[in-house]
Design a protein around this motif. Structure first.
Motif, short mmCIF file in Angstrom:
data_model
loop_
_atom_site.label_atom_id
_atom_site.label_comp_id
_atom_site.label_asym_id
_atom_site.label_seq_id
_atom_site.Cartn_x
_atom_site.Cartn_y
_atom_site.Cartn_z
N GLY A 12 -3.06 28.09 0.84
CA GLY A 12 -4.09 27.26 1.25
C GLY A 12 -4.92 28.31 2.54
O GLY A 12 -5.76 27.55 3.25
N PHE A 13 -4.46 29.33 2.83
CA PHE A 13 -5.15 30.25 3.76
C PHE A 13 -5.93 31.38 3.21
O PHE A 13 -5.40 31.95 2.37
N SER A 14 -6.70 31.92 3.99
CA SER A 14 -7.46 33.21 3.81
C SER A 14 -6.69 34.26 4.66
O SER A 14 -6.49 34.00 5.85
N PHE A 15 -6.34 35.45 4.17
CA PHE A 15 -5.56 36.48 4.89
C PHE A 15 -6.57 37.62 4.50
O PHE A 15 -6.89 38.11 3.45
N LEU A 32 -2.37 46.03 8.21
CA LEU A 32 -2.57 44.83 9.02
C LEU A 32 -2.73 43.48 8.42
O LEU A 32 -3.70 43.79 7.35
N VAL A 33 -2.15 42.51 8.30
CA VAL A 33 -2.65 41.34 7.83
C VAL A 33 -3.08 40.21 8.90
O VAL A 33 -2.27 39.88 9.88
N TYR A 34 -4.34 39.71 8.76
CA TYR A 34 -4.90 38.81 9.69
C TYR A 34 -4.85 37.31 8.95
O TYR A 34 -5.35 37.32 7.70
N ARG A 35 -4.78 36.51 9.80
CA ARG A 35 -4.83 35.00 9.41
C ARG A 35 -5.99 34.43 10.46
O ARG A 35 -5.49 34.33 11.52
N SER A 36 -7.08 34.23 10.07
CA SER A 36 -8.15 33.26 11.36
C SER A 36 -8.25 34.70 12.29
O SER A 36 -8.08 33.90 13.41
N VAL A 40 -0.90 38.64 11.82
CA VAL A 40 0.36 38.01 11.54
C VAL A 40 1.56 39.10 10.91
O VAL A 40 2.83 38.44 10.71
N TYR A 41 1.00 40.14 10.58
CA TYR A 41 2.15 41.05 9.91
C TYR A 41 1.44 42.46 9.85
O TYR A 41 0.33 42.53 9.93
N HIS A 83 6.24 35.50 8.15
CA HIS A 83 5.13 36.16 8.73
C HIS A 83 3.95 35.45 8.91
O HIS A 83 3.37 34.90 9.62
N LEU A 84 3.47 35.26 7.56
CA LEU A 84 2.14 34.80 7.26
C LEU A 84 1.90 33.33 7.56
O LEU A 84 0.80 32.90 8.01
N LEU A 85 2.97 32.45 7.36
CA LEU A 85 2.86 31.04 7.43
C LEU A 85 3.25 30.38 8.76
O LEU A 85 3.56 29.38 8.96
N LYS A 86 3.59 31.27 9.69
CA LYS A 86 4.20 30.68 10.78
C LYS A 86 2.93 30.00 11.60
O LYS A 86 1.87 30.34 11.42
N PRO A 87 3.36 28.89 12.40
CA PRO A 87 2.06 28.04 12.82
C PRO A 87 1.50 28.97 13.90
O PRO A 87 2.09 29.60 14.48
#
Length: 87
Positions: A12-15, A32-36, A40-41, A83-87
């Motif tokens: 449900g998230f865009s990375f 590098l991986v970004y969320r919003s 995040v990783y 890593h990706l789903l940490k709040p």
């Protein structure tokens, strides 16, 4: 090859996944991986072992592609959830 950029949707998230060569002085690949917009990783891989290879540029382009694909595959398979789903 300067780098790769891919947007994926997972859980449900865009990375945004970006992979690039750090340049001739640092000798590592970085993904590098970004969320919003938040990092995040990250994954770094040294490529000092191929510096003297006469086919370095081709090998480096392959390493960039392989690392990028590996991180995208790991994310989509849930292997990076911690890593990706940490709040």
């Amino acid at each position: 090859m300067n780098g790769l950029s891919t947007t994926i949707t997972y859980a449900g998230f865009s990375f945004l996944v970006q992979t690039q060569d750090s340049g001739p002085r640092a000798h590592f690949l970085e993904t590098l991986v970004y969320r919003s917009g938040r990092l995040v990783y990250s994954r770094r891989t040294s490529y000092t072992t191929i510096l003297d290879d006469p086919h370095r540029d081709d090998r480096l382009a392959g390493l960039v592609r392989d690392q990028h694909k590996s991180v995208v595959d790991d994310a989509e398979a849930g292997r990076l959830d911690a890593h990706l789903l940490k709040p």
